[in-house]
Design a protein around this motif. Structure first.
Motif, PDB file in Angstrom:
ATOM      1  N   LEU A  87      -4.201   9.112   4.253  1.00 14.68           N
ATOM      2  CA  LEU A  87      -4.410   8.536   5.586  1.00 14.68           C
ATOM      3  C   LEU A  87      -3.965   7.083   5.485  1.00 14.68           C
ATOM      4  O   LEU A  87      -4.616   6.273   4.823  1.00 14.68           O
ATOM      5  N   ASP A  88      -2.848   6.770   6.121  1.00 16.03           N
ATOM      6  CA  ASP A  88      -2.304   5.419   6.017  1.00 16.03           C
ATOM      7  C   ASP A  88      -2.696   4.615   7.252  1.00 16.03           C
ATOM      8  O   ASP A  88      -2.725   5.156   8.352  1.00 16.03           O
ATOM      9  N   GLU A  89      -2.983   3.333   7.067  1.00 19.58           N
ATOM     10  CA  GLU A  89      -3.401   2.457   8.168  1.00 19.58           C
ATOM     11  C   GLU A  89      -4.529   3.124   8.949  1.00 19.58           C
ATOM     12  O   GLU A  89      -4.477   3.255  10.183  1.00 19.58           O
ATOM     13  N   ALA A  90      -5.569   3.524   8.204  1.00 19.58           N
ATOM     14  CA  ALA A  90      -6.657   4.294   8.802  1.00 19.58           C
ATOM     15  C   ALA A  90      -7.352   3.524   9.932  1.00 19.58           C
ATOM     16  O   ALA A  90      -7.734   4.116  10.941  1.00 19.58           O
ATOM     17  N   LYS A 141       0.825  -1.205   0.000  1.00 16.57           N
ATOM     18  CA  LYS A 141       0.000   0.000   0.000  1.00 16.57           C
ATOM     19  C   LYS A 141       0.866   1.265   0.000  1.00 16.57           C
ATOM     20  O   LYS A 141       0.484   2.286  -0.549  1.00 16.57           O
ATOM     21  N   THR A 142       2.034   1.198   0.620  1.00  8.27           N
ATOM     22  CA  THR A 142       2.886   2.387   0.694  1.00  8.27           C
ATOM     23  C   THR A 142       3.234   2.909  -0.702  1.00  8.27           C
ATOM     24  O   THR A 142       3.086   4.096  -0.989  1.00  8.27           O
ATOM     25  N   ALA A 143       3.671   2.015  -1.572  1.00  4.20           N
ATOM     26  CA  ALA A 143       4.012   2.467  -2.924  1.00  4.20           C
ATOM     27  C   ALA A 143       2.755   2.852  -3.689  1.00  4.20           C
ATOM     28  O   ALA A 143       2.797   3.732  -4.552  1.00  4.20           O
TER      29      ALA A 143
HETATM   30 MG    MG Z   1       1.357   0.080   5.303  1.00  2.00          MG
END
Ligand code: MG
Ligand code: ADP
Length: 472
Positions: free
Chosen positions: A150-153, A52-54
């Protein structure tokens, strides 16, 4: 197979991706990039460890203009470790485009962050509390943010950050792109996202594609009082390169890592109560292979990208299936194989079935290895060491001594003695481990709905009651 080259990406980004070793997209990347690169808002759901980061890092770097001296991309992440990890990956993706990335998080000297913010990095990755702090102090300029993530919401929701996030989003320029990524999608997140997004595209990678086929999943039925000896048997028998042991509580993690050290394993624990410096140093040691066993709580290990983990032991079965998926996602990464063993007290079998329903896979039952198997496992390791030493070293300085030994004793006796010295024999040193009450027997689907916080409180109370009862 979809490759990054198939997308309209700047040459500098393709160059960086090539350097990192990313060629083919993961499913979440493949399905979200067409929308995110076109400037659309996205709500993306995919299991931990799926890239998901990329998926958000690429459009974010693409969108930033290295000549503009102001932050243009903002990532909000739940913990310092994740903020650091995300900033490192963004730095790599933006390396050839010369995009500056800064992580800001609680626990780090704020003056140092203020100085770094004055240099106007193009991308800021921060935890909610610290970001708000900088906004209130007016030490961060968010007026030119064009893309926010919003990462790891779901984790931010669990940690009670929703209001902070809303407060941050309210202050950002309305003309912006908003992306949200999460492993699970509780209703509250969807609601918040919809309030702050424009016509978002929903992308969900289904759990079927989610389960990582290379992970062998096992369970072992074991009573609470026998768990620790069972764990050391497994560690001896499997002799993992890198293992993570999950415990339910912070106390459990402390006691387990202490007990493992007493028995001669190089183990350390991480959980939320440790200082940031300590957590980072433990993680670094683990990544570098100076610790064989990392003992962790769910929250501390959540989302951390640690490669090379060969074994995950769920010393305590997680309370909800989602945590299980996150835990075993620590192993078998990037195409490596892995093994997960879940310890289940007899009355916790209901939880195991819940997990199986969620992953769509049955776990195979195994038994605790016997003492003989544990010793054999360690002998195998000693033999591997000897084989490696034969092929990798110049042993000429040892030949004379070897010949002397062989002329005096039976050769099998000599090698047996050498093996014995190299073998870590099962250690019975007594250790102290407070017992943890098994999860309450599971009957209805209803008690699953209880929030994690409530459950923790319930368990805490029960434990307390039992402890006092025991003293009487
Ligand atoms: Mg992640
Ligand atoms: P998530 O945020 O979904 O939990 P991460 O972004 O941390 O997952 O990625 C997990 C691992 O996969 C990382 O080590 C990352 O570098 C690697 N990875 C991501 N995308 C790719 C890709 N396209 N090809 C190869 N490895 C990848």
């Amino acid at each position: 197979m979809v490759k990054f080259q198939d997308f309209q990406l700047s040459p500098s980004i393709l160059k960086s991706l090539k350097r990192i070793g990313f060629e083919e997209t993961t499913p979440i990347q493949e399905q979200s990039l067409p929308f995110s690169l076109a400037g659309r808002d996205i709500i993306g759901q995919a299991q931990t460890g799926t890239g998901k980061t990329a998926a958000f890092g690429i459009p974010m770097v693409e969108r930033t203009d290295a000549r503009v001296k102001a932050p243009q991309g903002l990532v909000i992440a739940p913990t310092r470790e994740l903020a650091i990890q995300v900033s490192e990956e963004l730095h790599k993706i933006g390396y050839d485009k010369k995009v500056q990335v800064l992580a800001v998080y609680g626990g780090q000297d704020i003056q140092r962050q203020i100085r770094a913010l004055k240099k106007q990095p193009a991308i800021i990755v921060g935890t909610p509390g610290r970001l708000l702090d900088h906004m209130n102090r007016k030490t961060v300029d968010l007026s030119r943010i064009r893309i926010v993530v919003l990462d790891e919401a779901d984790e931010m929701l669990n940690m009670g950050f929703i209001e902070d996030i809303e407060a941050i989003l309210e202050k950002l320029p309305a003309e912006r792109q908003t992306l949200l990524f999460s492993a699970t999608m509780p209703e509250r997140i969807r609601q918040t996202a919809l309030r702050f997004m424009k016509n978002p595209e929903f992308i969900k990678i289904r759990s079927k594609e989610m389960t990582v086929p290379q992970i062998d999943q096992y369970f072992v039925k074991v009573e609470e009082k026998d768990k620790f000896d069972a764990l050391t048997r497994f560690l001896d028998y499997h002799s993992p390169d890198l293992a993570i042991v999950f415990g339910r509580t912070k106390r459990r993690v402390d006691e387990l890592s202490e007990a493992l050290s007493i028995r001669g394993y190089t183990a350390e624990g991480i959980h939320g109560d440790l200082s940031q410096a300590k957590r980072l140093s433990v993680l670094r040691k683990f990544k570098e292979g100076n610790i064989d066993v990392l003992v962790a709580t769910d929250v501390a290990a959540r989302g951390l990208d640690i490669s090379g983990v060969t074994h995950v032991y769920n010393f305590d079965i997680p309370q909800d299936p989602e945590s299980y998926v996150h835990r075993i996602g620590r192993t078998g990464r990037a195409g490596n194989s892995g093994m997960a063993v879940t310890f289940v007290a007899p009355r916790e079998m209901g939880y195991l079935r819940e997990v199986e329903k969620t992953t769509g896979r049955r776990m195979r039952r195994i038994d605790v290895p016997s003492l003989k198997e544990a010793i054999e496992g360690q002998q195998r390791l000693a033999m591997e060491k000897i084989h490696a030493a034969i092929s990798e070293n110049d042993l000429s300085l040892y030949r004379e001594a070897a010949e002397e030994l062989l002329s005096e004793s039976d050769p099998v006796a000599v090698v047996s003695a050498a093996l014995k010295l190299l073998t870590k024999e099962p250690d019975r040193t007594p250790v102290k481990l407070s017992s943890e009450r098994p999860l309450p027997a599971k009957r209805t689907a209803k008690n699953r709905k209880t929030s994690v916080k409530q459950k923790e409180a319930v368990n805490g109370q029960k434990y307390f009651r039992r402890k006092t009862a025991g003293k009487r």
